[in-house]
Design an enzyme around this catalytic site. Structure first.
Site, PDB file in Angstrom:
ATOM      1  CD  GLU A  40       2.625  19.463 -43.494  1.00  0.00           C
ATOM      2  OE1 GLU A  40       3.101  18.799 -44.435  1.00  0.00           O
ATOM      3  OE2 GLU A  40       2.942  20.644 -43.252  1.00  0.00           O
ATOM      4  CG  PHE A  87       4.308  29.754 -44.781  1.00  0.00           C
ATOM      5  CD1 PHE A  87       5.165  29.622 -43.699  1.00  0.00           C
ATOM      6  CD2 PHE A  87       2.937  29.773 -44.540  1.00  0.00           C
ATOM      7  CE1 PHE A  87       4.680  29.514 -42.404  1.00  0.00           C
ATOM      8  CE2 PHE A  87       2.447  29.666 -43.252  1.00  0.00           C
ATOM      9  CZ  PHE A  87       3.315  29.535 -42.188  1.00  0.00           C
ATOM     10  NE  ARG A  99      18.148  18.811 -47.806  1.00  0.00           N
ATOM     11  CZ  ARG A  99      18.571  19.954 -48.331  1.00  0.00           C
ATOM     12  NH1 ARG A  99      19.487  19.946 -49.285  1.00  0.00           N
ATOM     13  NH2 ARG A  99      18.081  21.101 -47.920  1.00  0.00           N
ATOM     14  N   GLY A 100      15.125  17.156 -45.126  1.00  0.00           N
ATOM     15  CA  GLY A 100      15.135  18.000 -43.936  1.00  0.00           C
ATOM     16  C   GLY A 100      16.255  19.021 -43.987  1.00  0.00           C
ATOM     17  CG  ASP A 101      15.672  22.717 -43.357  1.00  0.00           C
ATOM     18  OD1 ASP A 101      15.934  22.639 -44.573  1.00  0.00           O
ATOM     19  OD2 ASP A 101      14.608  23.184 -42.905  1.00  0.00           O
ATOM     20  CB  SER A 149      -4.233  13.434 -46.548  1.00  0.00           C
ATOM     21  OG  SER A 149      -3.401  13.927 -47.589  1.00  0.00           O
ATOM     22  CG  HIS A 208      -0.944  16.423 -47.825  1.00  0.00           C
ATOM     23  ND1 HIS A 208      -1.471  15.490 -46.957  1.00  0.00           N
ATOM     24  CD2 HIS A 208       0.111  16.990 -47.168  1.00  0.00           C
ATOM     25  CE1 HIS A 208      -0.765  15.482 -45.829  1.00  0.00           C
ATOM     26  NE2 HIS A 208       0.196  16.392 -45.940  1.00  0.00           N
TER      27      HIS A 208
END
Length: 282
Positions: free
Chosen positions: A9, A211, A99-101, A7, A261
């Site tokens: 992103e 990154f 969760r995210g920032d 897959s 992915h």
């Protein structure tokens, strides 16, 4: 040996020109018949609206599953529920729960401060409608207290209803295999609840280092040194990067990785080249 699924992103483009280019990239990569495309989702209204725009455009453009990222930190349950209903209306059946920032300037963590809380809420709200992917970290989440506590968190997410997890990118296959074996020892069937390998093609030295430093991913010393030696020779970097990632994927396939992915960076190449060279489409 069965071939692993694969897959890609995407991240939402910031301009109309970028949006059109992303649609073109989708068309090219979709010809490879991936299992799905995920679309990242950031904190803040403008980023979120761009995510919704590209998700809607991709859903209308083809039949391949689209898996929007959902982050929960700073949001309340009503907002999350509204988004879940919107995705249902688009025919979305996959989600990546994170969760995210915390948005800049925001103090409170919200009603769902962790990805585990989000997974539980999605299951409470939508039952088994969504296939839920979560994040995992072969080299440990940078904010985790220990490797064991990080594994505990991942196991809890699986037990709360996550169908699979996608790893942060890595270049040391043993780190992935160690996490997989650790999960098996903890009672997680990594065939039924796969540990999907996150793969980052190498095309740009400075971007890769940035990154890696931001997410705690390890760049092997020989890779760092070779990239530094290439300097501004972008062609040499791309060829070396292709070889490094191709050999990583070969090892993972030999070890029975269920799926990969690709963090596409919204590019056709080298993702298409890797997928084809690995024989995943034939």
């Amino acid at each position: 040996m069965s071939k692993p699924a694969f897959s890609f992103e995407f991240f939402p483009a910031k301009t109309e020109q970028g949006h059109e280019k992303l649609l073109s990239t989708y068309d090219e990569l979709n010809k490879l018949s991936p299992a799905y495309f995920s679309v990242t989702y950031g904190a803040g209204g403008s980023t979120r609206s761009r995510t919704l725009d590209i998700v809607q455009a991709l859903c209308a453009r083809g039949n391949t599953d689209i898996a929007p990222h959902m982050s929960c930190i700073g949001d309340d349950k009503a907002q999350i529920a509204e988004l879940l209903e919107h995705y249902k209306s688009l025919g979305i059946k996959r989600l990546v729960a994170l969760r995210g920032d915390l948005p800049s300037g925001q103090v409170g963590m919200g009603e769902l401060p962790f990805a585990l809380d989000l997974v539980k809420f999605i299951r409470e709200h939508s039952g088994d409608h969504f296939h839920i992917e979560v994040a995992s970290y072969p080299e440990m989440h940078p904010q985790a207290r220990s490797f064991e506590s990080d594994v505990d968190n991942l196991v809890n997410k699986y037990q709360a209803g996550a169908n699979a997890s996608i790893t942060q990118f890595f270049y040391n296959a043993d780190s992935y295999l160690y996490l997989r074996d650790t999960l098996e020892k903890r009672g997680i069937d990594t065939v039924a609840q796969p540990l999907v390998a996150g793969i980052m093609p190498i095309t740009n030295s400075s971007n890769l280092m940035r990154f890696a430093d931001s997410c705690g991913a390890d760049i092997p010393r020989y890779v760092r040194k070779q990239l530094a030696d290439f300097g501004d020779d972008s062609k040499a970097i791309r060829e070396f990067g292709f070889d490094v990632v191709y050999r990583l994927c070969e090892r993972l396939i030999a070890e029975g990785v269920p799926a990969m992915h690709f963090y596409s960076m919204n590019k056709v190449e080298p993702n298409k080249r890797l997928v084809e060279a690995l024989g995943l489409t034939s």
